[in-house]
Design a protein around this motif. Sequence first.
Motif, PDB file in Angstrom:
ATOM      1  N   THR A   1      -5.288  -1.673   7.619  1.00 27.27           N
ATOM      2  CA  THR A   1      -5.531  -2.601   6.519  1.00 27.27           C
ATOM      3  C   THR A   1      -7.022  -2.646   6.202  1.00 27.27           C
ATOM      4  OG1 THR A   1      -5.731  -4.497   8.027  1.00 27.27           O
ATOM      5  CG2 THR A   1      -3.540  -4.013   7.129  1.00 27.27           C
TER       6      THR A   1
ATOM      7  N   ASN B   1      -3.254  -6.431  -2.775  1.00 29.91           N
ATOM      8  CA  ASN B   1      -3.133  -7.798  -2.269  1.00 29.91           C
ATOM      9  C   ASN B   1      -2.602  -7.837  -0.843  1.00 29.91           C
ATOM     10  OD1 ASN B   1      -4.077  -8.946  -4.689  1.00 29.91           O
ATOM     11  ND2 ASN B   1      -2.040  -8.829  -5.606  1.00 29.91           N
ATOM     12  N   ASP B   2      -1.878  -6.800  -0.420  1.00 30.81           N
ATOM     13  CA  ASP B   2      -1.384  -6.742   0.959  1.00 30.81           C
ATOM     14  C   ASP B   2      -2.395  -6.066   1.898  1.00 30.81           C
ATOM     15  OD1 ASP B   2      -1.236  -4.114   0.214  1.00 30.81           O
ATOM     16  OD2 ASP B   2       0.902  -3.855   0.618  1.00 30.81           O
TER      17      ASP B   2
ATOM     18  N   SER C   1      -3.658  -3.114   1.771  1.00 26.54           N
ATOM     19  CA  SER C   1      -3.542  -1.664   1.896  1.00 26.54           C
ATOM     20  C   SER C   1      -4.475  -0.985   0.901  1.00 26.54           C
ATOM     21  CB  SER C   1      -2.101  -1.218   1.654  1.00 26.54           C
ATOM     22  OG  SER C   1      -1.710  -1.518   0.318  1.00 26.54           O
TER      23      SER C   1
END
Length: 242
Positions: free
Chosen positions: A29, A82-83, A85
């Motif tokens: 991430t 937004n996640d 990634s």
Amino acid sequence: MANQLLFYKSAVPLSSEAHRDFSIRTDGTYGFADTVNSVPIVAAEFRPAASDCAIVFAGEGDSVFPVVILGLQDSENLYVDNDKSWNGRYVPAFIRRYPFVFAQGEDNKSFTLCIDTEYEGVNSNNEGERLFDSRGERTKYLEGVLDFTKDYQAQFVRTQALCKRLVDLDLLEPMQAQYRTPSGDSGRLNGFSAVNREKLKMLEAETLEKMLKTDELELLFVHLQSLNNLQPLAERVESKAD
């Protein structure tokens, strides 16, 4: 263009005494880079980075260095979803080496490997990759980090030589880029420089031959071609907002 401190908050020298029980959780991430709109890249990255990033030059004089544009606003990275990634084809080495970095000694020759202890993946719970084994020796993971960072530093020096040549030849000029988002909003990005094509064409044959042999000429063409990625970057605004 970008916050000069970027995402390093508390980089301290790495040691087997202070960080013997440290591990790094590598979950892929990139939330730590969510608020940087550009990061430096080295010469060896020009070709892969140009696949979907715009390469420009930031700074002036001795501080000129190539960067990739990641966002259109000061604290915006359109390549981080937004996640958390990464949604681009290429992740810059400056980001991949985090939370590690070399600190240069006062003699400008020695380097110390440092770690940002505030990185959320740093832990003492044995989660992820350990930095030292039970005897305090470097693990294979840390040896790999050290090799990667050494290579990055060597490429950094080569890139400084490229930038010095561009400055000495007066090939850089301030640039502005206009863009339009899918929703119709328009804007202008500035604060960076690009190679002046006409000045490049006017260089003496001897200089061009030298730059051709060192691959510097090819890197400049890659840089100029990569500027076509500025408009696709603007098209990422909508997906980031969703």
